[in-house]
Design a protein around this motif. Structure first.
Motif, PDB file in Angstrom:
ATOM      1  N   ALA A 163       0.856  -1.247   0.110  1.00 16.09           N
ATOM      2  CA  ALA A 163      -0.055   0.177  -0.007  1.00 16.09           C
ATOM      3  C   ALA A 163       0.937   1.129  -0.018  1.00 16.09           C
ATOM      4  O   ALA A 163       2.124   1.162   0.766  1.00 16.09           O
ATOM      5  CB  ALA A 163      -0.988   0.077   1.211  1.00 16.09           C
ATOM      6  N   THR A 164       0.345   2.140  -0.880  1.00 19.16           N
ATOM      7  CA  THR A 164       1.315   3.455  -0.939  1.00 19.16           C
ATOM      8  C   THR A 164       0.298   4.684  -1.091  1.00 19.16           C
ATOM      9  O   THR A 164      -0.598   4.234  -1.219  1.00 19.16           O
ATOM     10  CB  THR A 164       2.460   3.390  -2.180  1.00 19.16           C
ATOM     11  N   LEU A 165       0.735   5.835  -0.985  1.00 17.40           N
ATOM     12  CA  LEU A 165      -0.121   7.068  -1.384  1.00 17.40           C
ATOM     13  C   LEU A 165      -1.058   6.971  -2.515  1.00 17.40           C
ATOM     14  O   LEU A 165      -0.905   6.527  -3.628  1.00 17.40           O
ATOM     15  CB  LEU A 165       0.837   8.350  -1.480  1.00 17.40           C
ATOM     16  N   ALA A 166      -2.141   7.238  -1.932  1.00 13.44           N
ATOM     17  CA  ALA A 166      -3.494   7.474  -2.995  1.00 13.44           C
ATOM     18  C   ALA A 166      -3.346   8.369  -4.060  1.00 13.44           C
ATOM     19  O   ALA A 166      -3.557   8.135  -5.171  1.00 13.44           O
ATOM     20  CB  ALA A 166      -4.623   7.410  -2.220  1.00 13.44           C
ATOM     21  N   GLY A 167      -2.491   9.371  -3.787  1.00 19.87           N
ATOM     22  CA  GLY A 167      -2.171  10.315  -4.800  1.00 19.87           C
ATOM     23  C   GLY A 167      -1.516   9.793  -5.899  1.00 19.87           C
ATOM     24  O   GLY A 167      -1.601  10.235  -7.272  1.00 19.87           O
ATOM     25  N   ASN A 168      -0.755   8.657  -5.987  1.00 18.46           N
ATOM     26  CA  ASN A 168       0.101   8.359  -7.089  1.00 18.46           C
ATOM     27  C   ASN A 168      -0.759   7.444  -7.968  1.00 18.46           C
ATOM     28  O   ASN A 168      -0.665   7.583  -9.416  1.00 18.46           O
ATOM     29  CB  ASN A 168       1.079   7.277  -6.372  1.00 18.46           C
ATOM     30  N   PHE A 169      -1.906   7.247  -7.690  1.00 18.46           N
ATOM     31  CA  PHE A 169      -2.886   6.523  -8.462  1.00 18.46           C
ATOM     32  C   PHE A 169      -3.781   7.631  -9.451  1.00 18.46           C
ATOM     33  O   PHE A 169      -4.693   7.000 -10.136  1.00 18.46           O
ATOM     34  CB  PHE A 169      -3.893   5.534  -7.776  1.00 18.46           C
ATOM     35  N   ARG A 170      -3.695   8.988  -9.185  1.00 20.28           N
ATOM     36  CA  ARG A 170      -4.340   9.909  -9.918  1.00 20.28           C
ATOM     37  C   ARG A 170      -3.281  10.338 -10.936  1.00 20.28           C
ATOM     38  O   ARG A 170      -3.941  11.210 -11.980  1.00 20.28           O
ATOM     39  CB  ARG A 170      -4.645  10.914  -8.904  1.00 20.28           C
ATOM     40  N   LEU A 171      -2.388   9.766 -11.155  1.00 21.66           N
ATOM     41  CA  LEU A 171      -1.224  10.382 -12.082  1.00 21.66           C
ATOM     42  C   LEU A 171      -1.228   9.252 -13.245  1.00 21.66           C
ATOM     43  O   LEU A 171      -1.081   7.923 -13.147  1.00 21.66           O
ATOM     44  CB  LEU A 171       0.163  10.310 -11.647  1.00 21.66           C
ATOM     45  N   PRO A 172      -1.414   9.680 -14.517  1.00 24.78           N
ATOM     46  CA  PRO A 172      -1.414   8.617 -15.788  1.00 24.78           C
ATOM     47  C   PRO A 172      -0.087   8.015 -15.711  1.00 24.78           C
ATOM     48  O   PRO A 172       0.816   8.517 -15.460  1.00 24.78           O
ATOM     49  CB  PRO A 172      -1.718   9.703 -16.947  1.00 24.78           C
ATOM     50  N   VAL A 173      -0.174   6.872 -16.330  1.00 24.78           N
ATOM     51  CA  VAL A 173       0.807   5.937 -16.735  1.00 24.78           C
ATOM     52  C   VAL A 173       1.377   5.375 -15.429  1.00 24.78           C
ATOM     53  O   VAL A 173       1.529   4.061 -15.211  1.00 24.78           O
ATOM     54  CB  VAL A 173       2.115   6.488 -17.450  1.00 24.78           C
TER      55      VAL A 173
END
Length: 358
Positions: A163-173
């Motif tokens: 599990a890591t920062l949710a913000g990373n999954f808002r960035l494309p690719v």
């Protein structure tokens, strides 16, 4: 130059043996040097991906909307919206990506090892508490986001999800790159799904200290932020997931960090930025790309050994009282201390070294 001319002369004369002889005489790098170069490249691509891939792809996507390629950008954005909740629903794990050869070079750069101390039953779910955070969690990523250290062989039937920062999954690719390794957002929805709607044999790895702990990570530091971190224990009780302490010896050694004095204005500003950004603005450095004597973003080649401890059996209690949460939290701290004390001298620490719980 003479060797190359000799090879060319061999071609002109039609002599294959002359070509082979000349090629053998070329100053090819040794196998060990080639492997070291590949190790450096493998770590560099991960560091650059962590820091820049998401931002670079976001800028590129916006730029494409201003060019003749806007249709491609629009199609990708439409798919991104449609796929938005996938990270919260188990993600899109790829065994092929997790087994890339590049990760073996990544592992050998430090090197990184995974130590198993007890069996884990596939008919149970688990929450691994990973300590310490370090700067970039190299040990956590290599051991649980790839198969480079043989997690699936050591723990058959267990599927790890780091599990890591949710913000990373808002960035494309970047989001797709992370999901391919079985990495998930560290939020309630994602962890609920893995521990409630995805069967058994799931292990969610939570870096308990989080970004706040990374502000105190430096060589020689043996401290973890855990004293008031009880949410993961409450979640384990609500889901009936066993708690597993994990300690990575050497995680703090791969970068040098300027630790700002507690109570100073600089430290205050650092903590405020950490809360606002979601990640810690650490003042750190490693070594240069071509020299260990220069400063750079490359981590130092220091061994990281991750020890997975004995699971603590946890009952399922949908609404656990604070007393019950405190009891299991205390059990977890004791188990983590015992794990640290048992293995510390094997991995470079002194008998007198102690684990500080903050």
């Amino acid at each position: 130059m003479k060797t190359i001319l000799a090879a060319y002369s061999g071609v002109k004369k039609g002599s294959g043996s002359s070509i082979l002889s000349a090629l053998r005489d070329l100053p090819w790098p040794s196998r060990s040097k080639m492997e070291k170069h590949l190790q450096v490249i493998s770590v560099l691509q991960w560091v650059l991906s962590f820091f820049a891939l998401g931002a670079a792809c976001t800028v590129l996507l916006v730029y494409m909307f201003c060019t003749d390629c806007w249709v491609i950008a629009a199609m990708y954005t439409t798919w991104l919206i449609f796929d938005w909740n996938t990270p919260k629903q188990g993600g899109r794990r790829s065994s092929w990506v997790r087994n890339w050869t590049v990760w073996t070079y990544f592992r050998d750069y430090f090197p990184i090892r995974l130590i198993k101390t007890h069996n884990l039953l596939p008919n149970r779910n688990y929450i691994f508490g990973y300590h310490p955070h370090g700067i970039l969690c190299f040990g956590a990523f290599c051991n649980f986001g790839t198969e480079a250290t043989g997690f699936s062989e050591k723990f058959p039937g267990i599927k790890p999800s780091l599990a890591t920062l949710a913000g990373n999954f808002r960035l494309p690719v970047l989001r797709d790159y992370l999901m391919s390794g079985g990495i998930c957002p560290v939020n309630r929805n994602s962890i609920d799904y893995l521990l409630s709607s995805n069967g058994t044999g799931n292990a969610v790895i939570i870096v308990v200290g989080g970004a706040a702990e990374s502000l105190d990570c430096a060589p020689g530091m043996n401290s973890v932020t855990l004293q008031n971190r009880k949410g993961f224990v409450k979640l384990a009780l609500q889901k009936g997931a066993d708690l597993v302490p994990v300690y990575s010896f050497g995680e703090n050694e791969v970068y040098k960090q300027l630790i700002l004095e507690e109570g100073s204005w600089w430290r205050y500003g650092q903590k405020k930025l950490q809360k606002f950004l979601g990640f810690a603005p650490c003042l750190f450095h490693g070594c240069g790309l071509f020299s260990t004597e220069s400063w750079g973003l490359m981590p130092f080649s220091k061994p990281i050994t991750t020890v997975v401890g004995e699971p603590i059996t946890v009952p399922k209690i949908e609404s656990p009282s604070q007393e019950v949460v405190d009891m299991y939290h205390s059990m977890y701290i004791t188990s983590l201390r015992n794990l640290f004390d048992k293995y510390k001298t094997r991995f470079g620490l002194k008998e007198t070294d102690t684990l500080e719980i903050r």
